[in-house]
Design a protein around this motif. Structure first.
Motif, PDB file in Angstrom:
ATOM      1  N   THR A   1       1.014  -1.310   0.103  1.00 51.10           N
ATOM      2  CA  THR A   1       0.041   0.120  -0.072  1.00 51.10           C
ATOM      3  C   THR A   1       0.822   1.209  -0.066  1.00 51.10           C
ATOM      4  OG1 THR A   1      -1.793   1.306   1.206  1.00 51.10           O
ATOM      5  CG2 THR A   1      -0.089   0.062   2.360  1.00 51.10           C
ATOM      6  N   ASP A   2       0.289   2.276  -0.382  1.00 56.10           N
ATOM      7  CA  ASP A   2       1.058   3.607  -0.382  1.00 56.10           C
ATOM      8  C   ASP A   2       0.324   4.592   0.730  1.00 56.10           C
ATOM      9  OD1 ASP A   2       2.576   3.262  -2.647  1.00 56.10           O
ATOM     10  OD2 ASP A   2       1.040   3.920  -3.919  1.00 56.10           O
ATOM     11  N   ASP A   3      -0.681   3.941   1.363  1.00 58.07           N
ATOM     12  CA  ASP A   3      -1.192   4.606   2.639  1.00 58.07           C
ATOM     13  C   ASP A   3      -0.185   4.904   3.695  1.00 58.07           C
ATOM     14  OD1 ASP A   3      -2.686   5.388   5.181  1.00 58.07           O
ATOM     15  OD2 ASP A   3      -4.353   4.693   3.912  1.00 58.07           O
ATOM     16  N   ILE A   4       0.083   6.220   4.087  1.00 55.62           N
ATOM     17  CA  ILE A   4       1.494   6.517   4.960  1.00 55.62           C
ATOM     18  C   ILE A   4       0.839   6.348   6.198  1.00 55.62           C
ATOM     19  CG2 ILE A   4       2.288   8.329   3.331  1.00 55.62           C
ATOM     20  CD1 ILE A   4       0.933  10.459   5.144  1.00 55.62           C
ATOM     21  N   ASN A   5      -0.328   6.381   6.743  1.00 50.66           N
ATOM     22  CA  ASN A   5      -0.729   5.921   8.037  1.00 50.66           C
ATOM     23  C   ASN A   5      -0.588   4.507   8.382  1.00 50.66           C
ATOM     24  OD1 ASN A   5      -1.629   8.478   8.827  1.00 50.66           O
ATOM     25  ND2 ASN A   5      -3.535   8.390   7.650  1.00 50.66           N
ATOM     26  N   VAL A   6      -1.087   3.613   7.459  1.00 48.83           N
ATOM     27  CA  VAL A   6      -1.147   2.113   7.324  1.00 48.83           C
ATOM     28  C   VAL A   6       0.495   1.634   7.519  1.00 48.83           C
ATOM     29  CG1 VAL A   6      -1.285   0.167   6.423  1.00 48.83           C
ATOM     30  CG2 VAL A   6      -3.231   1.866   6.424  1.00 48.83           C
ATOM     31  N   LEU A   7       1.384   2.177   6.672  1.00 49.47           N
ATOM     32  CA  LEU A   7       2.730   1.947   6.512  1.00 49.47           C
ATOM     33  C   LEU A   7       3.512   2.383   8.042  1.00 49.47           C
ATOM     34  CD1 LEU A   7       3.617   3.062   2.936  1.00 49.47           C
ATOM     35  CD2 LEU A   7       3.287   0.768   3.854  1.00 49.47           C
ATOM     36  N   ALA A   8       3.169   3.500   8.418  1.00 49.32           N
ATOM     37  CA  ALA A   8       3.732   4.011   9.901  1.00 49.32           C
ATOM     38  C   ALA A   8       3.330   3.073  10.834  1.00 49.32           C
ATOM     39  CB  ALA A   8       3.248   5.330  10.214  1.00 49.32           C
ATOM     40  N   LEU A   9       1.989   2.691  10.721  1.00 52.22           N
ATOM     41  CA  LEU A   9       1.430   1.617  11.840  1.00 52.22           C
ATOM     42  C   LEU A   9       2.259   0.361  11.629  1.00 52.22           C
ATOM     43  CD1 LEU A   9      -0.329   0.912  14.261  1.00 52.22           C
ATOM     44  CD2 LEU A   9      -1.820   0.410  12.737  1.00 52.22           C
ATOM     45  N   ARG A  10       2.399  -0.015  10.694  1.00 48.88           N
ATOM     46  CA  ARG A  10       3.244  -1.347  10.104  1.00 48.88           C
ATOM     47  C   ARG A  10       4.546  -1.402  10.725  1.00 48.88           C
ATOM     48  NH1 ARG A  10       1.489  -3.053   4.075  1.00 48.88           N
ATOM     49  NH2 ARG A  10      -0.774  -3.493   4.647  1.00 48.88           N
TER      50      ARG A  10
END
Length: 269
Positions: A53-62
């Motif tokens: 994904t490119d979703d920055i919030n999801v990536l930060a949480l991961r």
């Protein structure tokens, strides 16, 4: 004994650490077994979106979840086992059974992105912290009671108000945030020379909820403070000394580690 326990988050079978926080389901289509091979019990969470994904919030949480999992691994009693590649975010793209893949899907990519390098650096910090702090490498498990002659518990479980947890709070199914104090002066062991082993006391704060929580730091004797040494939410936080009774904002789904330090200029004040 603790050293008879092998602790691990991931191993050669199943998801890698990266995939553990990126996929809810296995994706083994490349193995040509109709996705029937590999375990279905992965105990994983994709943090909101399945796969890349490119979703920055999801990536930060991961990224934060990976740091949380690595922290629980290296700061637990027992022998930590780290799957090679997890320290740099190795992914098999959701394939949890790559035994038949001798290709890019199963190879380690040593070209590190900024995020991969940061994860590697964080893992090194955890290993260094474990080596420096004796409370993480005890020969015996905790007793959870006052050690004879020391007037201090070797381990104490702390509520968000900074006080020791009651049985009622401990058994509540709603509790998703807690702290634990590992007392460095209550190890109650000796080294190979018969000298008593002592270390620094460590405070671990853990917030598994989706909300930020203000955690009151446990009270301290005069001349001592809690020194923040690591926060999985903010890797670039300034090292700071906080007094007992002060509030610390523990971000959602994060951990913070404090070391008990003595302040000579405040001792006796």
């Amino acid at each position: 004994k603790p050293y008879a326990s092998i602790n691990f988050i991931t191993c050669h079978d199943g998801f890698t650490l990266e995939d553990l926080v990126s996929y809810n389901e296995k994706h083994n289509e490349a193995n040509f077994e109709n996705n029937n091979d590999g375990t279905n019990e992965n105990y994983s969470w994709n943090c909101g979106i399945e796969g890349p994904t490119d979703d920055i919030n999801v990536l930060a949480l991961r990224e934060r979840q990976k740091r949380n999992l690595l922290s629980t691994l290296f700061l637990s009693q027992g022998v930590p086992m780290l799957l090679g590649g997890d320290e740099i975010g190795l992914t098999h793209l959701g394939n949890n059974n790559v035994y038949c893949q001798d290709n890019e899907l199963n190879w380690i990519d040593w070209n590190l992105t900024k995020e991969k390098q940061e994860l590697l650096d964080f893992t090194r910090r955890l290993i260094r912290l474990r080596r420096e702090q004796m409370v993480f490498r005890r020969r015996n498990f905790f007793h959870g009671r006052v050690i004879r002659g020391l007037n201090v518990k070797d381990i104490s479980w702390i509520n968000t108000d900074g006080k020791e947890m009651t049985d009622e709070i401990w058994n509540s199914s709603m509790i998703k945030c807690l702290g634990v104090i590992l007392a460095g002066d209550a190890i109650n062991e000796v080294d190979e020379y018969g000298e008593r082993i002592e270390g620094e006391s460590v405070l671990l704060l853990m917030n598994a909820s989706s909300e930020d929580i203000k955690f009151v730091l446990p009270p301290l004797h005069s001349g001592f403070s809690w020194e923040l040494c690591l926060d999985t939410f903010n890797l670039k936080q300034d090292i700071q000394d906080l007094q007992g009774g002060q509030e610390y904002e523990l971000k959602n789904r994060s951990m913070a580690i404090f070391i008990l330090v003595e302040n000579p200029e405040k001792k006796g004040s």
